[in-house]
Each structure stands twice: as structure tokens, then as C-alpha cells.
Design an enzyme around this catalytic site. Structure first.
Site, PDB file in Angstrom:
ATOM      1  N   LYS A  77       8.377  25.368  -2.757  1.00 20.20           N
ATOM      2  CA  LYS A  77       8.682  25.190  -4.223  1.00 20.20           C
ATOM      3  C   LYS A  77       8.187  25.034  -5.277  1.00 20.20           C
ATOM      4  CE  LYS A  77       9.529  20.337  -5.874  1.00 20.20           C
ATOM      5  NZ  LYS A  77       9.840  18.359  -5.477  1.00 20.20           N
ATOM      6  N   LYS A 116      13.240  26.911  -2.851  1.00 21.76           N
ATOM      7  CA  LYS A 116      13.025  25.865  -3.914  1.00 21.76           C
ATOM      8  C   LYS A 116      13.187  25.483  -4.892  1.00 21.76           C
ATOM      9  CE  LYS A 116      13.319  20.806  -5.452  1.00 21.76           C
ATOM     10  NZ  LYS A 116      12.759  19.960  -5.044  1.00 21.76           N
TER      11      LYS A 116
HETATM   12  C1  PBG Z   1      10.192  15.171  -6.879  1.00 20.33           C
HETATM   13  C2  PBG Z   1      11.301  16.930  -6.408  1.00 20.33           C
HETATM   14  C3  PBG Z   1      12.072  16.841  -7.290  1.00 20.33           C
HETATM   15  C4  PBG Z   1      12.953  17.709  -6.799  1.00 20.33           C
HETATM   16  C5  PBG Z   1      13.571  16.925  -5.644  1.00 20.33           C
HETATM   17  N1  PBG Z   1      12.687  16.675  -5.183  1.00 20.33           N
HETATM   18  C6  PBG Z   1      11.715  17.336  -8.757  1.00 20.33           C
HETATM   19  C7  PBG Z   1      10.650  17.933  -8.954  1.00 20.33           C
HETATM   20  O1  PBG Z   1      10.015  18.246  -8.188  1.00 20.33           O
HETATM   21  O2  PBG Z   1       9.786  17.662  -9.882  1.00 20.33           O
HETATM   22  C8  PBG Z   1      14.094  18.458  -7.406  1.00 20.33           C
HETATM   23  C9  PBG Z   1      15.916  18.574  -7.256  1.00 20.33           C
HETATM   24  C10 PBG Z   1      16.124  19.433  -7.868  1.00 20.33           C
HETATM   25  O3  PBG Z   1      16.223  19.611  -9.369  1.00 20.33           O
HETATM   26  O4  PBG Z   1      17.929  18.913  -7.505  1.00 20.33           O
HETATM   27  N2  PBG Z   1       9.454  15.247  -5.514  1.00 20.33           N
END
Ligand code: PBG
Length: 333
Positions: free
Chosen positions: A204, A259
Site C-alpha cells: 500500500k 493499492k
Molecule cells: C486507511 C485506508 C485508506 C484507504 C483505504 N483504507 C486511506 C489511507 O490510507 O489514508 C483508501 C481507499 C481509497 O482511496 O479509495 N486505512
């Protein structure tokens, strides 16, 4: 004039296979199925009605009732899974995310109601503290304002357990703490939840494409972006993604994720080739928002861009795709 040219002497003419829709469908290498799609959904705390997320056209912060109705629609469409995210009212947030494990947390009620109403649908619950912390970070802060790893992992285990208890089929740690997959697996097993799976957000990235999501769960704004680079990955790296995936695999992840998706197709491909585990890709909020925004301006064809963005993620090697387009696309497949 047109008969004047000299035809080229070619043995292979690539265009022959592209001549008709029928031929094109015969030679198509990648097909998107509704079974590949996972719909992310937001559910809001409090007794209010559903409300639109401004930066994500068509996406709602659902009330519990409308969430269940939406899930019934998705189940009827043949979508196999939903990923649930809570939007918690600001008065319930604090620095340590206490509300995460409060039995009154809307997420647990939502999991229970969806499970009861949609027995066919798999429920994926996001494990991270950002919906519950007033600073918007995914974990507990140390004195210097950084996110502390091990105490956060302990909190994540409690959250994952509560989600399993509520009936989640899969828990999905999205926090990027080290060692959390192993810790969560152990906690689940010790509590008798051997059957609950772990989808690890393995690679991520610290991405600007999460902006609209933070608007959706009210954990931050585009105007004052949160810096998560101390735990999420540097967009410049791909070898590191493979290491993350192999660690999560060793720690017991059942599935891994890359992601965002669209800007990381090379990472999806590299991970696909480095693990035998099922691979998910998350087409995140900003990817969704930019297609909508350009289409609204009349600068891109909405449906064509949407479909191309999804087939590219599948072609790169994703087995499943979390996408805010899931319902509308499944209805077309
Ligand atoms: C946070 C989380 C995020 C997303 C999913 N879980 C945002 C972040 O890490 O700040 C992002 C998903 C999206 O942008 O559609 N745990």
C-alpha cells in the site's frame, strides 16, 4: 485514385483478427467478470440518512438501512464481496481510536445486518484506526507524532477480533504496520476464528489518490493532506513491494493486495509473478474521482475510460478488483 496504390506484400496482417466484434472477442486475452469485483461501501454512524460523498459522484455514506439494501442489490447482481468502511462522527474520535472497539461502533451492527440479509455475500472488514482517530492516522502516535508500530498492532488485533465476532468473513489490515498479519492471525486463531481470512494490504503506497476516501470517512482533507510516508510505501519502489508481499505471505495472509491500482500496474504484474496467493488490486477513490471529473468536464468518455481502467488492472494480473465502479459495471457484464 484509390486503386492506384501498390498493395504491400505482407504475410502477417494483424488487423485481420480485429476486423469484427466476433473476431475481436475470440482473440481477447483478458475478460472482466462480475466475480472479480469487490464493492467498497461506507456506512455512517448516527441515525442520519445516507449522504452523498461530494468528491465521489454516486458514492454514499450509507445509513445502516440503505447499506443493507445496497448489499442485497449487489448480491443479486452476483458481486461476491463488499469491503466495509465506517464513517464515524467527529465527537466519537480521539487520539487512540477508542471507538474502534466500542460495541456501539456502527461497523459491527452493519456487519451483522448485512450478514443476516445477504448470506451469499462475503464481508471484508477494513482493519485500521484512521476512521476512529481524531488525527486521521492509521495507528497510535508516539511522542514525536510518528505512528508507533507495536502498540498499534495490538489495537489492530482487538479490532480484527471484534470484526470477526460480528461476522466478517475476511479482515483486511490496511494500516501497513510491521508484523500485523502474524499478530492478527494468532489472535484470530486463539479466539477460535480459524475460518476468518486475512486479505493483507501488502503493498500500500503513500498515495495522493486517497484524497476523496479521506473525505468520505472524514479522516482528512485534500487541503491539508496527511503525511503517511512513515508507514505507507514510497511510490518509487517495487522491489520493496515484493518483500512486503513475501513477509505477509509468511505471516499467514490468505490474499494480498496492491493499492492504488492504475498507477501501479507494474507492481501488480511483479507481485503476480512473485506469489501464488490470490492478488487483489484496489482502484482507489482518486482513480474513480478523476474519471468522473474529466467526464463531467466533457474531456473524457466516461464509460470507455472506466472500462479501460478496469481491464488494464485485470490484464496486469489482479485476480480481484476493489472498485467503486463494481455495481454499475457488474450490471453490464
Ligand atoms: C486507511 C485506508 C485508506 C484507504 C483505504 N483504507 C486511506 C489511507 O490510507 O489514508 C483508501 C481507499 C481509497 O482511496 O479509495 N486505512
Amino acid at each position: 485514385m484509390s486503386s492506384d496504390y501498390q498493395s504491400v506484400d505482407l504475410l502477417r496482417r494483424m488487423r485481420r483478427n480485429r476486423a469484427t466484434p466476433a473476431l475481436r472477442s475470440l482473440v481477447r486475452e483478458t475478460v472482466l467478470h462480475r466475480e472479480d469485483l469487490i464493492q467498497p461501501l461506507f456506512v455512517r454512524s448516527g441515525n442520519g440518512d445516507s449522504e452523498p460523498v461530494e468528491s465521489m459522484p454516486g458514492v454514499l455514506r450509507h445509513s445502516e438501512t440503505s447499506l443493507v439494501e445496497e448489499c442485497q442489490k449487489l448480491e443479486d447482481l452476483g458481486i461476491p464481496a463488499v469491503a466495509l468502511f465506517p464513517c464515524i462522527e467527529p465527537s466519537k474520535k480521539d487520539p487512540v481510536g477508542t471507538h474502534a472497539c466500542d460495541s456501539g461502533n456502527v461497523l459491527y451492527a452493519a456487519i451483522r445486518s448485512v450478514k443476516a440479509a445477504c448470506p451469499q455475500l462475503a464481508i471484508i472488514a477494513d482493519v485500521a484506526l484512521d476512521p476512529y482517530t481524531n488525527h486521521g492516522h492509521d495507528g497510535l502516535l508516539d511522542e514525536s507524532g510518528g505512528v508507533e508500530n507495536d502498540s498499534t498492532v495490538e489495537a489492530l488485533c482487538r479490532l480484527a477480533l471484534a470484526q470477526a465476532e460480528a461476522g466478517a468473513d475476511v479482515v483486511a489490515p490496511s494500516d501497513m504496520m510491521d508484523g500485523r498479519v502474524w499478530a492478527i492471525r494468532t489472535a484470530l486463531d486463539d479466539a477460535g476464528y480459524q475460518g476468518v481470512g486475512i486479505l493483507a494490504y501488502a503493498a500500500k503506497y503513500a498515495s495522493a489518490y486517497y484524497g476523496p476516501f479521506r473525505d468520505a470517512v472524514k479522516s482528512g482533507s485534500v487541503a491539508t493532506p496527511l503525511d503517511k510516508r512513515g508507514y505507507q510505501m514510497d511510490p518509487a519502489n517495487v522491489r520493496e513491494a515484493l518483500l512486503e508481499v513475501s513477509l505477509d505471505e509468511e505471516e499467514g495472509a490468505d490474499m494480498v493486495m496492491v493499492k492504488p491500482a492504475g498507477a501501479y500496474l507494474d507492481v501488480i504484474r511483479a507481485v503476480r509473478e512473485s506469489t501464488l496467493l490470490p492478488l487483489a488490486a484496489y482502484q482507489v477513490s482518486g482513480e474513480y474521482a478523476q474519471i468522473h471529473a474529466a467526464a463531467r468536464l466533457g474531456w473524457l468518455d466516461y464509460e470507455a475510460t472506466r472500462d479501460e481502467s478496469l481491464i488494464a488492472i485485470k490484464r496486469a494480473g489482479a485476480d480481484m478488483i476493489l472498485t467503486y465502479f463494481a455495481a454499475e459495471v457488474a450490471a453490464l457484464l
